[in-house]
Design an enzyme around this catalytic site. Sequence first.
Site, PDB file in Angstrom:
ATOM      1  N   LYS A 123       0.832  -1.203   0.000  1.00  9.55           N
ATOM      2  CA  LYS A 123       0.000   0.000   0.000  1.00  9.55           C
ATOM      3  C   LYS A 123       0.871   1.260   0.000  1.00  9.55           C
ATOM      4  O   LYS A 123       2.092   1.190   0.210  1.00  9.55           O
ATOM      5  CB  LYS A 123      -0.927  -0.053   1.212  1.00  9.55           C
ATOM      6  N   TYR A 174     -12.183  -2.101  -3.719  1.00  8.52           N
ATOM      7  CA  TYR A 174     -12.693  -2.316  -2.358  1.00  8.52           C
ATOM      8  C   TYR A 174     -14.217  -2.230  -2.300  1.00  8.52           C
ATOM      9  O   TYR A 174     -14.771  -1.899  -1.239  1.00  8.52           O
ATOM     10  CB  TYR A 174     -12.070  -1.295  -1.412  1.00  8.52           C
ATOM     11  N   PHE A 183     -15.398   3.607   6.915  1.00  8.49           N
ATOM     12  CA  PHE A 183     -14.022   3.961   6.528  1.00  8.49           C
ATOM     13  C   PHE A 183     -13.806   3.966   5.014  1.00  8.49           C
ATOM     14  O   PHE A 183     -12.704   4.220   4.545  1.00  8.49           O
ATOM     15  CB  PHE A 183     -13.013   3.016   7.214  1.00  8.49           C
ATOM     16  N   ARG A 196      -1.998 -14.271   4.308  1.00  4.14           N
ATOM     17  CA  ARG A 196      -2.700 -13.542   5.372  1.00  4.14           C
ATOM     18  C   ARG A 196      -2.022 -13.743   6.719  1.00  4.14           C
ATOM     19  O   ARG A 196      -1.976 -12.818   7.537  1.00  4.14           O
ATOM     20  CB  ARG A 196      -4.176 -13.919   5.387  1.00  4.14           C
ATOM     21  N   THR A 221      -5.555  -7.114  10.640  1.00  2.00           N
ATOM     22  CA  THR A 221      -5.829  -5.821  10.000  1.00  2.00           C
ATOM     23  C   THR A 221      -5.273  -4.655  10.822  1.00  2.00           C
ATOM     24  O   THR A 221      -4.664  -3.735  10.265  1.00  2.00           O
ATOM     25  CB  THR A 221      -7.360  -5.650   9.825  1.00  2.00           C
ATOM     26  N   ARG A 275       2.469  -6.541   9.203  1.00  2.00           N
ATOM     27  CA  ARG A 275       1.737  -5.404   9.781  1.00  2.00           C
ATOM     28  C   ARG A 275       2.257  -5.049  11.169  1.00  2.00           C
ATOM     29  O   ARG A 275       2.277  -3.880  11.541  1.00  2.00           O
ATOM     30  CB  ARG A 275       0.238  -5.707   9.790  1.00  2.00           C
ATOM     31  N   ASN A 311      -1.970   0.062   6.867  1.00  2.92           N
ATOM     32  CA  ASN A 311      -1.422  -1.183   7.413  1.00  2.92           C
ATOM     33  C   ASN A 311      -0.526  -1.934   6.422  1.00  2.92           C
ATOM     34  O   ASN A 311      -0.330  -3.135   6.509  1.00  2.92           O
ATOM     35  CB  ASN A 311      -2.554  -2.063   7.956  1.00  2.92           C
ATOM     36  N   HIS A 370      -1.985  -5.614   1.559  1.00  3.45           N
ATOM     37  CA  HIS A 370      -3.273  -6.264   1.307  1.00  3.45           C
ATOM     38  C   HIS A 370      -3.012  -7.705   0.912  1.00  3.45           C
ATOM     39  O   HIS A 370      -2.000  -7.995   0.275  1.00  3.45           O
ATOM     40  CB  HIS A 370      -4.005  -5.568   0.143  1.00  3.45           C
ATOM     41  N   GLU A 374      -9.246 -10.408  -7.829  1.00  5.39           N
ATOM     42  CA  GLU A 374      -8.231  -9.374  -7.576  1.00  5.39           C
ATOM     43  C   GLU A 374      -7.008  -9.546  -8.483  1.00  5.39           C
ATOM     44  O   GLU A 374      -6.407  -8.554  -8.905  1.00  5.39           O
ATOM     45  CB  GLU A 374      -7.847  -9.400  -6.095  1.00  5.39           C
TER      46      GLU A 374
HETATM   47  P1  IDP Z   1      -7.910  -6.856   5.577  1.00  2.72           P
HETATM   48  O1  IDP Z   1      -7.072  -5.929   4.721  1.00  2.72           O
HETATM   49  O2  IDP Z   1      -7.140  -7.349   6.766  1.00  2.72           O
HETATM   50  O3  IDP Z   1      -8.554  -7.962   4.785  1.00  2.72           O
HETATM   51  P2  IDP Z   1     -10.545  -5.588   5.641  1.00  2.72           P
HETATM   52  O4  IDP Z   1     -11.520  -5.700   6.764  1.00  2.72           O
HETATM   53  O5  IDP Z   1     -10.848  -6.329   4.385  1.00  2.72           O
HETATM   54  O6  IDP Z   1      -9.102  -5.980   6.213  1.00  2.72           O
HETATM   55  O7  IDP Z   1     -10.408  -4.040   5.315  1.00  2.72           O
HETATM   56  C1  IDP Z   1      -9.767  -3.614   4.129  1.00  2.72           C
HETATM   57  C2  IDP Z   1      -8.857  -2.464   4.470  1.00  2.72           C
HETATM   58  O8  IDP Z   1      -9.650  -1.360   4.925  1.00  2.72           O
HETATM   59  C3  IDP Z   1      -7.884  -2.730   5.635  1.00  2.72           C
HETATM   60  O9  IDP Z   1      -6.725  -3.408   5.242  1.00  2.72           O
HETATM   61  C4  IDP Z   1      -7.578  -1.315   6.097  1.00  2.72           C
HETATM   62  O10 IDP Z   1      -6.657  -0.650   5.235  1.00  2.72           O
HETATM   63  C5  IDP Z   1      -8.949  -0.649   5.952  1.00  2.72           C
HETATM   64  N1  IDP Z   1      -9.731  -0.757   7.208  1.00  2.72           N
HETATM   65  C6  IDP Z   1     -10.362  -1.840   7.703  1.00  2.72           C
HETATM   66  N2  IDP Z   1     -10.988  -1.569   8.859  1.00  2.72           N
HETATM   67  C7  IDP Z   1     -10.756  -0.257   9.100  1.00  2.72           C
HETATM   68  C8  IDP Z   1     -11.142   0.644  10.157  1.00  2.72           C
HETATM   69  O11 IDP Z   1     -11.843   0.275  11.112  1.00  2.72           O
HETATM   70  N3  IDP Z   1     -10.676   1.923  10.068  1.00  2.72           N
HETATM   71  C9  IDP Z   1      -9.924   2.359   9.012  1.00  2.72           C
HETATM   72  N4  IDP Z   1      -9.538   1.561   8.004  1.00  2.72           N
HETATM   73  C10 IDP Z   1      -9.941   0.265   8.046  1.00  2.72           C
HETATM   74 MG    MG Z   2     -10.011  -7.838   3.270  1.00  6.57          MG
END
Ligand code: IDP
Ligand code: MG
Length: 141
Positions: free
Chosen positions: A9, A49, A57, A85, A91, A102, A112, A115, A126
């Site tokens: 990212k 996304y 968010f 993962r 996350t 992370r 973070n 992805h 994807e």
């Molecule tokens: P993941 O990347 O671990 O699969 P997801 O829930 O799919 O997590 O969320 C996608 C992306 O959205 C996360 O990697 C992060 O960058 C962002 N994100 C997820 N939850 C939050 C939040 O509560 N606040 C701000 N950004 C978030």
């Molecule tokens: Mg995800």
Amino acid sequence: MERTLSLIKPDGVSRNLVGEVIRFFEKAGLRVVALKMLRLTKEEAAEFYSVHRDKPFFDSLTDYMSSGPIVALVLEGENAISRCREIMGATNPAEAAEGTIRRAFGLDKEKNTVHGSDSPESAAREIAFFFSERELLAGKR
Ligand code: IDP
Ligand code: MG
């Protein structure tokens, strides 16, 4: 053999962590089979996304994901989706296990660093989002 899509990212690319992140995957035995740097438009980030479009968010996430260059990579290996993962960690970097990307580099729950696809269906969608058949064939050996 399984394939998954990973992204480094904007926070990872801007902090010069491209090599470090790839190192985590390679030392865990995943193989890079396709790779490119690009910058998403806000609209492309929203499409990528789209499952999160109703989340609070979403607007901030798509602004962030289109704020600078990213690196897209296809990783191959046994159970590549779940292993990627695991190597990434939770996350929220504050909750990510020791030894994960992370935990090492994530700044906050949004920024973070990486992805990774979360299922075979997501991985197929994807990978096709970022790479053409020709680009995927190039990594075949
Ligand atoms: P993941 O990347 O671990 O699969 P997801 O829930 O799919 O997590 O969320 C996608 C992306 O959205 C996360 O990697 C992060 O960058 C962002 N994100 C997820 N939850 C939050 C939040 O509560 N606040 C701000 N950004 C978030
Ligand atoms: Mg995800």
